[in-house]
Motif scaffolding. Structure first.
Motif, PDB file in Angstrom:
ATOM      1  N   VAL A 128     -25.288 -21.782   3.274  1.00 54.90           N
ATOM      2  CA  VAL A 128     -26.359 -21.842   4.269  1.00 54.90           C
ATOM      3  C   VAL A 128     -26.472 -23.287   4.741  1.00 54.90           C
ATOM      4  N   ALA A 129     -26.470 -23.483   6.055  1.00 58.37           N
ATOM      5  CA  ALA A 129     -26.545 -24.829   6.624  1.00 58.37           C
ATOM      6  C   ALA A 129     -27.941 -25.105   7.158  1.00 58.37           C
ATOM      7  N   VAL A 130     -28.367 -26.360   7.020  1.00 59.82           N
ATOM      8  CA  VAL A 130     -29.622 -26.829   7.612  1.00 59.82           C
ATOM      9  C   VAL A 130     -29.278 -27.970   8.558  1.00 59.82           C
ATOM     10  N   LEU A 176     -21.459 -25.437  10.910  1.00 61.22           N
ATOM     11  CA  LEU A 176     -21.416 -24.067  11.414  1.00 61.22           C
ATOM     12  C   LEU A 176     -20.082 -23.395  11.128  1.00 61.22           C
ATOM     13  N   ARG A 177     -19.024 -24.171  10.933  1.00 59.96           N
ATOM     14  CA  ARG A 177     -17.750 -23.587  10.491  1.00 59.96           C
ATOM     15  C   ARG A 177     -17.852 -23.092   9.058  1.00 59.96           C
ATOM     16  N   LEU A 178     -18.599 -23.812   8.237  1.00 59.46           N
ATOM     17  CA  LEU A 178     -18.672 -23.487   6.813  1.00 59.46           C
ATOM     18  C   LEU A 178     -19.672 -22.380   6.496  1.00 59.46           C
ATOM     19  N   VAL A 216     -16.784 -25.820  17.510  1.00 60.32           N
ATOM     20  CA  VAL A 216     -17.084 -25.152  16.242  1.00 60.32           C
ATOM     21  C   VAL A 216     -15.819 -24.799  15.485  1.00 60.32           C
ATOM     22  N   ARG A 217     -14.759 -24.380  16.201  1.00 59.37           N
ATOM     23  CA  ARG A 217     -13.571 -23.854  15.535  1.00 59.37           C
ATOM     24  C   ARG A 217     -12.504 -24.904  15.243  1.00 59.37           C
TER      25      ARG A 217
END
Length: 266
Positions: free
Chosen positions: A32-34, A206-208, A252-253
């Motif tokens: 989960v990213a913040v 966001l990639r992870l 992102v990619r």
């Protein structure tokens, strides 16, 4: 595997309110990213979970933090580590005058288990970061920035976390090294360790991640699946630095690759 539940969390540093009614969830085995800019409250959130706020003269003024059915907000920092929640702080914070090996051994001090478990954890760290085995007797302060980040991650893994709190792991690193750290986070997560990732590099985060939250001035402004947030106009504009869909998808990619620079001569 266990989940983390943060409900209505508010935090202050004296009269300054840093977080206001923040709620989020880290499902078992998830990344989960913040996201958020400077001063959004990202590091404060991790400190509140790890119970290290008081070392920064902060205090939770409301809400609850629960991991695996246990209230972390009723524990001290050492008990949180023993419960399986371990933080890698911003800026790495390695013990510069101690050797690499001693830094890793220090990471195991609050962990459950004995010599056999510690030996297995050390073998895993050396598998992920062979350079740490090669430099076991070198002072940590002599490592490069990327190597110190590896050491900080390795030290945290010595405590055998079930939930890893990562605070800006790519900060100050060259793009190629940041990509290498990101790949290591994927490997750690693939073994079953959940990850709560605080990161200003939104494209990398966001990639992870599978889920992402955006903090703005101490409040959750946006949340949802990471791929949906990556497609959000607001996220693209504010955090990816692009405004059209094609450029956003590329940001992102695309894997981060360090550019080749030539020395300028007059």
């Amino acid at each position: 595997m266990a989940s983390l539940e943060v409900s209505g969390l508010s935090v202050g540093y004296g009269p300054v309110r840093a977080l206001r009614d923040v709620s989020l969830r880290v499902p078992p085995g998830a990344v989960v990213a913040v996201l958020g800019g400077n001063g959004a409250g990202k590091s404060t959130l991790l400190r509140a979970i790890s119970r290290t706020l008081r070392f920064h003269r902060g205090a939770a003024t409301g809400g609850a933090v629960v991991f695996d059915g246990r209230a972390l907000d009723r524990m001290n920092a050492a008990q949180v580590v023993a419960a399986g929640v371990v933080q890698v702080p911003e800026g790495r914070q390695v013990f510069a005058r101690m050797t690499v090996g001693d830094n890793l051994r220090a990471g195991a001090l609050g962990a459950r288990g004995g010599r056999k478990e510690n030996a297995a954890a050390l073998a895993r760290v050396h598998e992920l970061f062979p350079v740490l085995a090669e430099r076991a007797h070198q002072r940590a302060g002599l490592l490069s920035g990327g190597e110190q980040q590896m050491l900080a991650l390795g030290r945290a893994l010595m405590a055998r976390p079930r939930l890893l709190l990562l605070d800006e792991p790519s900060l100050g690193l060259a793009p190629l090294m940041a990509a290498r750290i990101a790949e290591t986070v994927r490997e750690i997560n693939a073994t079953g360790t959940s990850v709560l990732l605080v990161e200003q590099n939104a494209a990398l985060a966001l990639r992870l991640a599978s889920i992402a939250y955006v903090l703005d001035v101490g409040e959750v402004a946006l949340s949802g699946p990471a791929d949906e947030l990556a497609a959000s106009d607001e996220v693209r504009r504010r955090y990816l630095g692009v405004v059209d869909e094609t450029a956003a998808e590329d940001a992102v990619r695309a894997e981060a690759v360090a550019p080749t620079l030539r020395r300028w001569t007059p």
